[in-house]
Write a protein that holds these residues in place. Sequence first.
Motif, PDB file in Angstrom:
ATOM      1  N   THR A 121       0.845  -1.188   0.000  1.00 11.40           N
ATOM      2  CA  THR A 121       0.000   0.000   0.000  1.00 11.40           C
ATOM      3  C   THR A 121       0.879   1.237   0.000  1.00 11.40           C
ATOM      4  O   THR A 121       2.092   1.141   0.211  1.00 11.40           O
ATOM      5  N   ALA A 122       0.287   2.375  -0.286  1.00  3.66           N
ATOM      6  CA  ALA A 122       1.068   3.618  -0.333  1.00  3.66           C
ATOM      7  C   ALA A 122       0.137   4.801  -0.167  1.00  3.66           C
ATOM      8  O   ALA A 122      -1.075   4.677  -0.297  1.00  3.66           O
ATOM      9  N   ARG A 123       0.744   5.917   0.160  1.00  2.00           N
ATOM     10  CA  ARG A 123       0.014   7.190   0.093  1.00  2.00           C
ATOM     11  C   ARG A 123       0.626   7.909  -1.107  1.00  2.00           C
ATOM     12  O   ARG A 123       1.828   8.148  -1.123  1.00  2.00           O
ATOM     13  N   SER A 124      -0.175   8.216  -2.107  1.00  2.00           N
ATOM     14  CA  SER A 124       0.355   8.754  -3.363  1.00  2.00           C
ATOM     15  C   SER A 124       0.004  10.224  -3.518  1.00  2.00           C
ATOM     16  O   SER A 124      -1.138  10.575  -3.810  1.00  2.00           O
ATOM     17  N   ALA A 125       1.000  11.079  -3.327  1.00  2.00           N
ATOM     18  CA  ALA A 125       0.768  12.525  -3.481  1.00  2.00           C
ATOM     19  C   ALA A 125       0.480  12.842  -4.949  1.00  2.00           C
ATOM     20  O   ALA A 125      -0.359  13.683  -5.268  1.00  2.00           O
ATOM     21  N   GLU A 126       1.166  12.135  -5.859  1.00  2.00           N
ATOM     22  CA  GLU A 126       1.007  12.428  -7.288  1.00  2.00           C
ATOM     23  C   GLU A 126      -0.419  12.157  -7.764  1.00  2.00           C
ATOM     24  O   GLU A 126      -0.981  12.920  -8.554  1.00  2.00           O
ATOM     25  N   PHE A 127      -1.020  11.090  -7.240  1.00  2.00           N
ATOM     26  CA  PHE A 127      -2.364  10.720  -7.675  1.00  2.00           C
ATOM     27  C   PHE A 127      -3.378  11.808  -7.331  1.00  2.00           C
ATOM     28  O   PHE A 127      -4.354  12.013  -8.055  1.00  2.00           O
ATOM     29  N   ALA A 128      -3.117  12.514  -6.232  1.00  3.67           N
ATOM     30  CA  ALA A 128      -4.058  13.555  -5.801  1.00  3.67           C
ATOM     31  C   ALA A 128      -3.958  14.817  -6.668  1.00  3.67           C
ATOM     32  O   ALA A 128      -4.724  15.753  -6.489  1.00  3.67           O
ATOM     33  N   THR A 129      -3.009  14.853  -7.633  1.00  2.00           N
ATOM     34  CA  THR A 129      -2.918  16.000  -8.558  1.00  2.00           C
ATOM     35  C   THR A 129      -3.706  15.663  -9.835  1.00  2.00           C
ATOM     36  O   THR A 129      -3.938  14.478 -10.131  1.00  2.00           O
TER      37      THR A 129
END
Length: 323
Positions: A73-81
Motif C-alpha cells: 500500500t502507499a500514500r500517493s501525493a502524485e495521484f491527488a494532482t
Amino acid sequence: MAEIKTIGVLTSGGDAPGMNAAIRAVVRAGIHYGLKVMGIRKGYNGLINGDIFEMNLRSVSDILHRGGTILQTARSAEFATEAGLNKAVTITKIFGIDGIVVIGGDGSFRGARDLSNLGVPTVGIPGTIDNDIACSDYTIGFDTALNTVKDAIDKIRDTATSHERCSVIEVMGRHAGYIAIHAGIATGAEAIIIPEKEFDFHRDIIKPIIEGKHRGKKHDIVILAEGIGGAVEMAKKIQAETGIEARATILGHIQRGGSPTVMDRVIASQMGAKAVQLLKDGIGNRVIAMKDNKIVDFDIVEALNMTKTVDQDMVELAKILAM
Ligand code: ATP
C-alpha cells in the motif's frame, strides 16, 4: 456503463489486517464470475506507474491468515494532482481495466470518486483499523487491532497491579476514539480520553484514579487515543499529582499487524465478493458498508458526505464499569 470484463484491485492508505482476505475474495469471486482480475501494487502509485499484473486463483493462496497486504500500500501525493489522476485513467485504458476495487479509508475513497468522475467505475471497501468510515458500522481490521490492544493491555495490567502503578497507554486513532473506547471497555480502563470529547485532566483522570485508590484499586489504566497524544507527559503529570508511580506505553504499529480475526476474515470475504458482484453487474461509484449486520452499498459521494461519532452510551458505560 460499458460491460465490465476486467477489474483491478488495489489497497491504499494504512494497511489493516483482513485486507488480504478482501483481495482473495475479489480475485476468487471475480474469476468465479468469469472476469479477468488485475492486481495493482502499492495503491494509486502502482496505478500511475503501471505496476499491474494479472492474478489467478493461486495468486491469493496462503494469504487469508496474513496481516498486511500482499499488494502493498502507499500514500500517493502524485495521484491527488490532476496530472496524476489523468495518468491513472490512461493506465487503466492501456491495461484494459474496466473497473477497480479500492480497499482503504476515506482518503482512498476520495481518489476512487475522482476516478469514477472520469469514467472509471470504482467500488470502495472500508479497510482501516480505526473504524472511522462514516457510512459503515464496521471497517476491516478493527477487530484484529482491538484484540491486539486487549492482549497488550492485559499484559501491562499484570505488571501495573504487581507494582500498584498507573499505566498510561496510547492507542491508534488520530481523529477517532473507536479503538480507545472499545479497548477501554474490554480492559476495564479507569479513564479513556478520545479526540471526539473534550476532557478535563482533574475531573476525568485524577479524580477517578484517587477515588479508585480509596476503594482499594491496585492499578490504574488510562487509555489515550493517538489524536490526544502526549502519553509520556501525561504519566509524569499523573505521578506528580497523585504520588502514584505512572508509566507510559505507546502501542504504535503493533496494532496494525498480525493475523486477522475470524470476524475480519469473514467480513472482508463478504465485502470483497459484494464489490465484485456490483462491478460485474455494471454498477460502479459505490462504497461497500456494514449496516445492522448486513453488507450493503452506498453511492460514493453520499458515503463521503456522511458523518459518524462514537456512541455516547459506550462512553458512559466505560465510566460506570470502571468503578
Ligand atoms: P487510512 O484511514 O488508513 O489513513 P486512507 O485511505 O484515508 O486510509 P489516505 O492517506 O488519506 O489514507 O489516502 C490514500 C491515498 O488516496 C492518498 O495517498 C491519495 O493518493 C488518495 N487521496 C487521498 N485524499 C484524496 C483526495 N482528496 N482526492 C484524491 N485522492 C485522494
